[in-house]
Design an enzyme around this catalytic site. Structure first.
Site, mmCIF file in Angstrom:
data_model
loop_
_atom_site.group_PDB
_atom_site.id
_atom_site.type_symbol
_atom_site.label_atom_id
_atom_site.label_comp_id
_atom_site.label_asym_id
_atom_site.label_seq_id
_atom_site.Cartn_x
_atom_site.Cartn_y
_atom_site.Cartn_z
ATOM 1 N N HIS A 433 49.407 102.408 18.330
ATOM 2 C CA HIS A 433 49.422 103.570 19.557
ATOM 3 C C HIS A 433 50.237 103.040 20.719
ATOM 4 C CE1 HIS A 433 48.052 107.275 21.894
ATOM 5 N NE2 HIS A 433 48.325 106.287 22.685
ATOM 6 N N GLU A 434 49.746 101.711 21.192
ATOM 7 C CA GLU A 434 50.494 101.168 22.423
ATOM 8 C C GLU A 434 51.686 100.618 22.181
ATOM 9 O OE1 GLU A 434 46.978 102.273 24.124
ATOM 10 O OE2 GLU A 434 48.931 101.713 25.110
#
Length: 1224
Positions: A433-434
């Site tokens: 996600h990051e």
């Protein structure tokens, strides 16, 4: 400007590792092997006889494993780590291995190859302490011992094996999944190995018989103690029926910034030098794998949680999952995560501050990692910080944030970095996600058309749809947009293939059960919710801590988790164990759309058509469609009318009606920019000296510059050939002919070397109209200037004694590039053609080093020949046949060619006439008979001359197979089937004789043997040689200790003296006696009396055995006794002190008959009290000679006699003084 950032909070997961069969774990297993400090105790598995499973059901097959060649012929039974046998094989080379498993029910022929691509070449693990680097570890090529492949006899099969010590791993077929392990030696008796004729080395059994639920055959491994179990719950903690959502970036929207609305300030060294490439990464590397060279940093807290011995395997496991997420078909790209290094922080580092505050920590980490560089100057593309702290995006204390990252920071030296909170194997989703934010991805539903609740990786909250996570169309578009920028060019680096650091072949849920996953999410006391309501853990794992409430973080249980009796989670569904759940659906392209309208009506615009990967869409882990989603072509290439407005100028003029910093300006194009900014809309305000980028990109079809055919598409300057084909490499020759050979023109050259008076113009050359490839240059640096005018004496450059600035000047129908530097010769270049006659002059200012000139003019009759229209035709390209005879295959593929010379994009050819391609048979005629030879067997001797053999057979290849034929049909003579081998002399060796008898029959002794150096050639008698000749091995021992049996300890016998007897008389003088007795002393210090003959071998101590005694003087009768009625009574005095302290003494007292205090008579004699008493009758110790050095060496010596240890050799000597006193 501070970079924008994104965060994510995800799943915490700790899982269960199944115990290896019969306590036998594979030597190369990558999973944890022991509990970490602070973890629960590890229960020992029960003995094999008590275990259920394949051992008791008989669902196993004992197989022999051996290596074969590619034809299946036997090679060797010694299956060791293949790289260790071939150390010369580089890691990057994909090595093949052929194995065969043969048992009573199975016969598998496996074709294997080494794994690759997770770790980059030169991968290291570096540990940093307070003073710097503490250790550096590498993964040697010989330690890579993992293979993948398939079975020849089964379609759609797969094999994943480790060859570190024997074979361990999994074999998957359409019928069943099998596990393969080395056969433990201590199970041989149970499995009846000794009773079989063959020697099986491995056991093969179905995965359906593997134990699933936690039980006697499992080992619980806790590698981290989760602090959240002791922390108060957030206000949104889930109660029964009230789900708790996990917010990736925290709940506060003000701390979830949008992408930068203005251009960021870019530092000079922020990107690699390749950022200046003009072409789009997607177009220049369309079908190539993009590599993110990643550095991973683990902080001190996470190191403490996992332990140094487990952290490397744990981190590589997580990153392997991240790599799989970025290879998911729904991402729409081919991205590989390549780990270049792992840094373990055992102590705090200068300049790096790690705290609960995620924003501050990210800022510190990004700055710290920007200074990291390899010794050769190489840098990573991306850095990941893994922390064991509970981070928060907006305060320095724990909260609901799991990650933080700058948006669109990928490839930046200062912004390609993320921070991620360790939450178990769910950490992989946080990192994905990051890293997605770093690729420019925004949360679904925030400024885009995707929904927040679809359960995608970039959703604001962590909630998978049916337990499946994927990339949304919005994420795919953001990634495509980022990869279309020049910033992404750092991903074009192609690391050399490396062998993969292999992981356990089992699914995560098979290794760690649901209870353990709950512990990692909700603390030590959490376990799988078993209350009376049905929840599908394959879609959301529900856990129970205290009271009648269950809670979830909307993360599904890990793949392979048991979800019911004989059921497990696969692809978000609870299916029967052994089933793979929904099968992957690979994506396929839809039809091409029609061409879009041209972006320009003249001057060369761009048209495009697109297709979607929707026929069908990839699902359940299926691959995304290969190839490009969009095709471009140039259109309306005819020149615009002379009175038309320049296309770039029209775009600048569109901003005239818009207020800029409070007022209106008239804008016109500003083109004096760097090459990487050619496709940005830079405009200068008329009447002012400032310019500004009014748009990040110009409209498609805008020329990159006035003197170039290249056009801007999506903000990237794309190459256009002289044939007006996008992406074409066609160029004009010096004659101006596209793809010409310089034969259509005449090249004119000259050199002007005359000297004149200064400050005057002098004619050098006249260039006629229509000239091309004009070049005028000084031979060396001088103070004179090149000047250009026309025949009407109108100066275009350096005229009228005025010197112009270097730059581009447009006149006479072409653009001249004028370059002048203080340390470089002056030169003037133009492509042409010119539309008037030009006169080149020299403004003489001193010495003339010489000015050279050249230009080309077309030959007569070639000036106005129109270019031929290209033709586009399909062509078929055939590969070589796979064999020369006996039936093979060849590949037929199509290609689109322009003028049958140059291959172009297939969209130019007519799709209706596209030829059929694929595999076609070839060379089907039978091959002539030939000898087929196998591999040589092992030599019968290692030295001294042995023999080896091989199978030789006459065969013929017919229709893809070989068949035996008579030997007479093959060419003679036949190849040799036997040969000599290892003819070298055998080296001398030590020869040891038998051991002699032990020197003692009991207790420790010594024995010896004869050892001599002898020759070992089998063809000759052994000869004695000097010891100095045997140097290959150390000389065997000639003496060694021996112990046949322990000697019986002698009894501790000694003479003891008895107590003194009573005195022979009660008054006056008598005698007392005592006796010597034979006694044995026990360890407790007590004695046992024995017959005197037992101590006959001991000298009797010289002691007095008889002595005189006088208890009391005998009483005398009084001379007179008064007659009276009263009668006296007996009175006794107190006892006297005992006459001896041991061995028997006497106590006495005075006894008198008194009446009224005076002596009396009449006392009855039979009532008279005793006047003497024996006392201290215990044995006295024999007085022994005191050791002059007898003393205590420890302060605890008083405990030795209390525990009866004085007889112990060590304690009795070290506490001599105390033990000697205890015997008194």
């Amino acid at each position: 400007m501070k970079p924008r950032a994104r965060g994510w909070r995800g799943l915490a997961a700790l899982w269960m590792l199944l115990a290896q069969v019969a306590e036998q774990a594979p030597a190369c297993a990558m999973g944890p092997a022991a509990a970490a400090p602070g973890s629960p105790s590890v229960p020992r598995p029960p003995p094999p006889a008590e275990r259920p499973g394949w051992m008791e059901k008989g669902e196993y097959d004992l197989v022999s494993a051996y290596e074969v060649d590619h034809r299946g012929d036997y090679v060797s039974h010694e299956i060791m780590h293949h790289q260790r046998r071939r150390r010369a094989v580089p890691v990057s080379e994909v090595e093949s291995l052929h194995l065969r498993l043969k048992g009573s029910r199975h016969d598998f022929h496996m074709d294997l190859r080494t794994s690759s691509s997770l770790v980059a070449p030169g991968f290291i693990v570096q540990t940093l302490g307070k003073t710097g680097t503490k250790s550096v570890q590498t993964l040697p090529p010989e330690d890579f011992c993992f293979y993948q492949g398939s079975l020849r006899s089964h379609r759609n099969s797969s094999v994943a094996l480790s060859t570190c010590q024997g074979l361990s791993g999994m074999i998957r077929t359409e019928e069943a999944d099998y596990f393969l392990r080395p056969l433990p030696s201590h199970l041989s008796w149970k499995l009846g190995r000794a009773a079989q004729g063959s020697s099986p080395s491995h056991v093969l059994y179905k995965r359906s018989t593997e134990p699933h639920a936690p039980g006697a055959s499992e080992v619980l491994v806790t590698s981290r103690t989760w602090e959240l179990a002791h922390q108060p719950l957030h206000s949104s903690d889930l109660r029964l029926g009230l789900p708790q959502k996990q917010h990736f970036c925290g709940r506060r929207k003000k701390y979830m910034p949008q992408p930068p609305k203005e251009d960021l300030f870019i530092l000079p060294d922020e990107y690699k030098s390749c950022l200046r490439h003009k072409r789009s990464l997607l177009r220049s590397h369309r079908n190539e794998e993009l590599n993110v060279e990643t550095l991973v940093v683990v902080d001190k807290k996470m190191m403490q949680n996992h332990g140094h011995e487990n952290i490397t395997t744990y981190v590589l496991t997580i990153l392997n999952m991240v790599s799989a997420l970025f290879k998911d078909g729904t991402i729409g790209g081919n991205i590989n995560i390549a780990i270049v290094g792992l840094i373990l922080l055992e102590d705090e580092q200068p300049g790096l501050v790690i705290s609960h505050h995620a924003d501050h920590t990210l800022s510190s980490f990004c700055q710290w990692q920007s200074g990291l560089m390899g010794k050769d100057g190489t840098r990573h593309d991306h850095a990941i910080l893994l922390t064991g702290l509970d981070i928060c995006s907006w305060k320095n204390e724990p909260c609901d944030t799991l990650g933080f990252a700058p948006i669109s920071g990928m490839c930046s030296k200062y912004r390609s970095c993320t921070i991620n909170e360790d939450t178990g194997l769910g950490l992989a989703f946080t990192i994905a996600h990051e890293s997605g934010h770093n690729f420019g991805m925004i949360h679904d539903g925030e400024g885009n058309m995707c929904k927040k609740s679809e359960g995608n990786i970039m959703s604001p909250t962590l909630a998978g749809r049916n337990g499946v996570f994927s990339w949304s169309p919005c994420s795919r578009q953001y990634l495509h947009k980022f990869l279309s920028t020049a910033q992404a060019i750092c991903l074009a680096d192609q690391p050399k293939p490396v062998k993969e650091y292999k992981y356990p072949e089992k699914l995560p849920g098979e290794l760690y059960d649901a209870n353990t996953q709950c512990k990692w999410q909700f603390g030590e006391k959490a376990k799988l919710c078993m209350l009376d309501f049905k929840k599908d853990i394959c879609k959301a794992l529900w856990c129970h801590r205290i009271g009648r409430k269950c809670e979830t973080k909307f993360m599904p249980a890990a793949e392979g988790t048991i979800c019911g009796h004989d059921m497990w989670c696969r692809g978000g569904q609870c299916v029967k164990y052994g089933d793979e759940g929904p099968k992957p659906t690979h994506g396929h392209w839809s039809d091409w759309s029609s061409w879009s309208p041209c972006s320009r009506t003249c001057g060369g615009g761009v048209s495009h058509r697109s297709r979607l990967c929707t026929n069908p869409k990839p699902s359940h882990g299926g691959k995304f469609c290969e190839g490009s989603t969009r095709t471009l072509k140039l259109c309306n290439s005819q020149k615009c009318p002379r009175d038309s407005v320049d296309f770039r100028a029209a775009q600048c003029a569109e901003h005239n009606s818009r207020r800029f910093r409070g007022r209106h300006y008239k804008w016109k194009p500003y083109t004096q920019v760097e090459d990487q900014d050619l496709c940005k809309l830079y405009c200068i305000a008329e009447g002012f000296d400032f310019f500004f980028s009014l748009s990040n990109k110009v409209k498609d079809g805008t020329p990159c510059s006035e003197d170039s055919r290249n056009v801007c598409i999506d903000g990237i300057c794309e190459r256009v050939g002289c044939d007006n084909v996008l992406g074409s490499d066609a160029v004009e020759d010096v004659c101006g002919v596209c793809n010409g050979n310089n034969s259509a023109c005449t090249i004119h050259r000259g050199l002007y070397t005359k000297h004149h008076h200064t400050n005057q113009y002098y004619h050098m050359v006249t260039i006629p109209s229509g000239a091309r490839s004009i070049r005028i240059y000084e031979m060396n640096v001088s103070t004179s200037y090149i000047s250009v005018r026309n025949a009407l004496r109108r100066y275009y450059l350096n005229g009228h004694w005025t010197v112009d600035w270097p730059g581009r000047y447009k006149f006479s129908g072409t653009t001249f590039d004028y370059r002048r530097s203080y340390n470089e010769p002056e030169n003037l270049i133009a492509t042409g053609p010119t539309n008037e006659t030009l006169i080149v002059e020299l403004l003489f200012q001193g010495r003339n080093p010489g000015v050279a000139w050249e230009y080309s003019m077309p030959r007569l009759g070639t000036e106005k020949q129109p270019p031929a229209q290209p033709s586009y035709t399909w062509a078929i390209v055939r590969s070589e046949c796979s064999v020369s005879c006996g039936g093979g295959q060849m590949t037929v593929r199509e290609g689109c060619y322009r003028d049958l010379k140059f291959q172009v994009n297939m969209s130019f050819c007519n799709p209706k006439t596209r030829p059929v391609t694929g595999l076609v048979p070839c060379k089907v005629s039978a091959c002539p008979p030939s000898w087929s030879v196998g591999n040589w067997s092992a030599c019968s001797r290692t030295c001294g001359g042995g023999a080896q053999s091989r199978p030789v057979q006459c065969t013929r290849r017919v229709h893809y197979d070989s068949e035996p034929v008579p030997a007479s049909l093959c060419p003679q003579p036949a190849p040799s089937s036997r040969q000599a081998c290892n003819s070298q002399s055998c080296p001398p060796a030590w020869s040891a004789g038998p051991w002699a008898e032990c020197s003692h029959t009991c207790g420790k002794g010594w024995r010896k043997r004869a050892v001599a150096c002898k020759s070992t050639n089998p063809s000759a008698r052994a000869q004695l040689l000097p010891d100095a000749v045997c140097t290959s091995e150390p000389k065997p021992r000639m003496h060694e200790a021996c112990l046949l049996q322990r000697c019986h300890k002698p009894k501790k016998l000694q003479w003891l003296v008895s107590a003194w007897s009573q005195c022979s008389v009660t008054c006056e003088r008598g005698t007392q006696k005592r006796f010597l007795k034979c006694a044995e002393k026990y360890v407790s210090g007590k004695y046992r009396e024995l017959a005197s003959k037992k101590c006959s071998h001991l000298p009797k101590p010289s002691l007095e055995l008889e002595r005189a005694c006088a208890p009391l003087p005998c009483p005398r009768h009084p001379p007179f006794a008064a007659a009276g009625p009263s009668r006296g009574s007996w009175f006794a005095s107190p006892w006297s002190q005992c006459t001896a302290s041991c061995g028997g003494g006497v106590q006495t007292r005075s006894v008198q008959c008194l009446a009224g205090g005076r002596p009396a008579s009449g006392c009855l004699l039979h009532q008279k009290p005793s006047a003497s008493l024996a006392c201290n009758t215990h044995f006295c110790p024999i007085a022994e000679k005191k050791d002059a050095f007898c003393k205590d060496y420890f302060h605890w010596c008083y405990l030795v006699p209390q525990h009866g240890m004085c007889s112990h050799k060590f304690y009795g000597k070290q506490c001599c003084k105390t033990c000697s006193k205890s015997n008194l």
